[in-house]
Design an enzyme around this catalytic site. Sequence first.
Site, mmCIF file in Angstrom:
data_model
loop_
_atom_site.group_PDB
_atom_site.id
_atom_site.type_symbol
_atom_site.label_atom_id
_atom_site.label_comp_id
_atom_site.label_asym_id
_atom_site.label_seq_id
_atom_site.Cartn_x
_atom_site.Cartn_y
_atom_site.Cartn_z
ATOM 1 N N GLN A 163 0.821 -1.214 0.000
ATOM 2 C CA GLN A 163 0.000 0.000 0.000
ATOM 3 C C GLN A 163 0.857 1.267 0.000
ATOM 4 O OE1 GLN A 163 -3.580 -0.975 0.513
ATOM 5 N NE2 GLN A 163 -3.965 0.955 -0.522
ATOM 6 N N ASP B 108 -11.907 -3.932 2.047
ATOM 7 C CA ASP B 108 -11.034 -4.905 1.389
ATOM 8 C C ASP B 108 -11.834 -6.214 1.413
ATOM 9 O OD1 ASP B 108 -8.123 -5.234 0.312
ATOM 10 O OD2 ASP B 108 -8.380 -6.991 1.560
ATOM 11 N N LYS C 294 -2.679 -1.048 6.541
ATOM 12 C CA LYS C 294 -3.676 -2.103 6.315
ATOM 13 C C LYS C 294 -4.094 -2.639 7.669
ATOM 14 C CE LYS C 294 -5.681 -4.150 2.816
ATOM 15 N NZ LYS C 294 -5.893 -3.631 1.453
HETATM 16 P P1 NDP Z 1 -14.565 -9.192 -1.809
HETATM 17 O O1 NDP Z 1 -14.644 -9.691 -0.424
HETATM 18 O O2 NDP Z 1 -15.647 -8.313 -2.325
HETATM 19 O O3 NDP Z 1 -14.397 -10.399 -2.829
HETATM 20 C C1 NDP Z 1 -13.340 -11.302 -2.715
HETATM 21 C C2 NDP Z 1 -13.534 -12.398 -3.728
HETATM 22 O O4 NDP Z 1 -12.373 -13.201 -3.767
HETATM 23 C C3 NDP Z 1 -14.680 -13.320 -3.409
HETATM 24 O O5 NDP Z 1 -15.234 -13.781 -4.596
HETATM 25 C C4 NDP Z 1 -14.002 -14.435 -2.622
HETATM 26 O O6 NDP Z 1 -14.702 -15.660 -2.677
HETATM 27 C C5 NDP Z 1 -12.691 -14.539 -3.355
HETATM 28 N N1 NDP Z 1 -11.678 -15.015 -2.425
HETATM 29 C C6 NDP Z 1 -11.274 -14.447 -1.276
HETATM 30 N N2 NDP Z 1 -10.348 -15.175 -0.659
HETATM 31 C C7 NDP Z 1 -10.169 -16.241 -1.425
HETATM 32 C C8 NDP Z 1 -9.338 -17.355 -1.334
HETATM 33 N N3 NDP Z 1 -8.491 -17.538 -0.294
HETATM 34 N N4 NDP Z 1 -9.405 -18.263 -2.336
HETATM 35 C C9 NDP Z 1 -10.235 -18.074 -3.379
HETATM 36 N N5 NDP Z 1 -11.053 -17.024 -3.517
HETATM 37 C C10 NDP Z 1 -11.027 -16.126 -2.562
HETATM 38 O O7 NDP Z 1 -13.160 -8.446 -1.901
HETATM 39 P P2 NDP Z 1 -12.650 -7.389 -2.986
HETATM 40 O O8 NDP Z 1 -13.267 -7.660 -4.291
HETATM 41 O O9 NDP Z 1 -12.773 -6.050 -2.380
HETATM 42 O O10 NDP Z 1 -11.092 -7.728 -3.027
HETATM 43 C C11 NDP Z 1 -10.539 -8.627 -3.981
HETATM 44 C C12 NDP Z 1 -9.047 -8.365 -4.107
HETATM 45 O O11 NDP Z 1 -8.829 -7.029 -4.549
HETATM 46 C C13 NDP Z 1 -8.236 -8.491 -2.803
HETATM 47 O O12 NDP Z 1 -6.939 -8.961 -3.106
HETATM 48 C C14 NDP Z 1 -8.149 -7.049 -2.326
HETATM 49 O O13 NDP Z 1 -7.045 -6.860 -1.467
HETATM 50 C C15 NDP Z 1 -7.960 -6.348 -3.654
HETATM 51 N N6 NDP Z 1 -8.284 -4.917 -3.689
HETATM 52 C C16 NDP Z 1 -9.496 -4.458 -3.285
HETATM 53 C C17 NDP Z 1 -9.790 -3.114 -3.370
HETATM 54 C C18 NDP Z 1 -11.126 -2.576 -3.029
HETATM 55 O O14 NDP Z 1 -11.335 -1.380 -3.244
HETATM 56 N N7 NDP Z 1 -12.083 -3.365 -2.544
HETATM 57 C C19 NDP Z 1 -8.770 -2.139 -3.820
HETATM 58 C C20 NDP Z 1 -7.546 -2.748 -4.293
HETATM 59 C C21 NDP Z 1 -7.325 -4.083 -4.200
HETATM 60 P P3 NDP Z 1 -15.825 -16.011 -1.583
HETATM 61 O O15 NDP Z 1 -17.000 -15.190 -1.967
HETATM 62 O O16 NDP Z 1 -16.052 -17.475 -1.701
HETATM 63 O O17 NDP Z 1 -15.222 -15.621 -0.266
HETATM 64 O O1 2IT Z 2 -5.927 -2.651 -1.373
HETATM 65 C C1 2IT Z 2 -6.477 -1.540 -1.481
HETATM 66 O O2 2IT Z 2 -5.956 -0.602 -2.087
HETATM 67 C C2 2IT Z 2 -7.794 -1.361 -0.853
HETATM 68 N N1 2IT Z 2 -8.330 -2.317 -0.287
HETATM 69 C C3 2IT Z 2 -8.463 -0.026 -0.861
HETATM 70 C C4 2IT Z 2 -7.920 0.838 0.219
HETATM 71 C C5 2IT Z 2 -8.616 2.155 0.422
HETATM 72 O O3 2IT Z 2 -8.176 2.851 1.340
HETATM 73 O O4 2IT Z 2 -9.550 2.501 -0.296
#
Ligand code: NDP
Ligand code: 2IT
Length: 451
Positions: free
Chosen positions: A111, A166, A126
């Site tokens: 981050q 997240d 984080k």
């Molecule tokens: P969500 O909780 O909305 O979705 C996560 C998804 O990933 C779900 O479909 C989940 O499946 C799947 N998942 C999680 N853990 C595992 C695992 N161990 N094995 C397989 N599938 C898994 O999270 P986000 O969409 O917000 O985040 C997804 C990724 O993006 C993460 O790496 C996060 O750090 C990154 N990210 C998120 C941001 C944000 O703004 N939200 C910004 C930048 C990065 P299930 O539904 O079965 O749990």
């Molecule tokens: O991994 C990421 O950049 C996030 N989960 C979003 C962080 C934020 O402060 O919006």
Amino acid sequence: MATYVERVVESLKKRYPEQPEFLQAVQEVLQSLQPALDKNPKYEQFKILERIVEPERTIKFRVDWVDDKGEIQVNTGYRVQFNSAIGPFKGGLRLHPSVNISILKFLGFEQIFKNSLTTLPIGGAKGGSDFDPKGKSDMEIMRFCQAFMTELFRYIGPTVDVPAGDIGTGAREIGYLFGKYKQLTRNFDGTLTGKNLLFGGSLARTEATGYGVVYFAQNMMDARKDSLAGKTCVVSGAGNVATYCCQKLHQIGAKPVTVSDSRGMIYDPNGIDVKVLKQVKEIERASLTRYAELVSSAKYTPASSYPKDRHAVWDVPCFAAFPCATQNELNLADAKALLANGCKCVAEGANMPSTLEAVHAFLEAGIAYGPAKAANAGGVATSQLEIEQNAGMTAWSFETVDGRLKEIMKAIHDNAAATAAEFGQPNNLVMGANIAGFRKVADAMIAEGVC
Ligand code: NDP
Ligand code: 2IT
């Protein structure tokens, strides 16, 4: 004689042998910094690497809450305040049973550089908990979030540390966290981002990470005089990032044909139906088997039917791949499968989804590869736009925020590409993003003195 980078990595391995994800993230960044370190001896003189790999502060606390049966539950909460050289700590909160200090340190470390790349004044942090939101009632989620905030509120604030979502933390959780924060501090301010639009949330924040990844991929395609329009894409994950990545791909005329969750994958040759996906994941909070019940063209493959060391999504032939689930979901065998099927572009929505070996395979193949800290920075960048709106007690239109997001993603791409070119590897956006993100923070640390 060992280089500065080698010495720092070796000493870190000795100190934190039980933190594999953190060590992986550090190696990924530090391995590409050597040319920048050679160019500016001040970084070694001021012990920037030794300092930047240690969080400024780590908070760990007990979270007690009561479930619907009246039983007391105990979880562990964390906030890793990694680096505040260029702005207040900023980063999401992850709620997942796998959460531990290694995972949060890897995410906090990434981050720092991601936030630096956004062009905005935000430091890196984080946090989260090993709490598992799956199968919990709304009231249980609320009681957990309130208990978590009862400790966390002491360490955060609009100019101190601004948490966000997240994995496992979406608008519902941020709402409960905000309510408790406001009650405890008597402040209505921008201390959490990803808020509901009713109390200070920003339009386009929900969409920002997924949209931003696609904008980044478009920038990589423009640089190569190619395009995503009309192309087949594979997406992993089925949460916030994956959903809006699919939506934007449709909008630009590309076709996302897969999504996945922890239990299995959907392949839909007609293109993922985002409305159905939202119904299944955002409203019903169900498994993707439900998508296959609702969409006749969809085929469901359970993860358990696949070899343990492979991920089914990456076997689907595609032009572009968007890993949007979690860390290390794309290994060397997966990378080889993608390349063998003709994949020309990988843009990372998740944090560190590709293993170090997979990253090297993409770089060696010379495809367009957008590393997470650059490609998924649209989420945190838009969080900062939310802070900006809150500070001004105003709200911008969707088009204004989306327009800023597009500009920011282009600025990140162009900065990473120019920095990569400066060091003689114009296609290596890993090196470009790492050096560009690092230099700003390192120079700020030097200018601020040893404190
Ligand atoms: P969500 O909780 O909305 O979705 C996560 C998804 O990933 C779900 O479909 C989940 O499946 C799947 N998942 C999680 N853990 C595992 C695992 N161990 N094995 C397989 N599938 C898994 O999270 P986000 O969409 O917000 O985040 C997804 C990724 O993006 C993460 O790496 C996060 O750090 C990154 N990210 C998120 C941001 C944000 O703004 N939200 C910004 C930048 C990065 P299930 O539904 O079965 O749990
Ligand atoms: O991994 C990421 O950049 C996030 N989960 C979003 C962080 C934020 O402060 O919006």
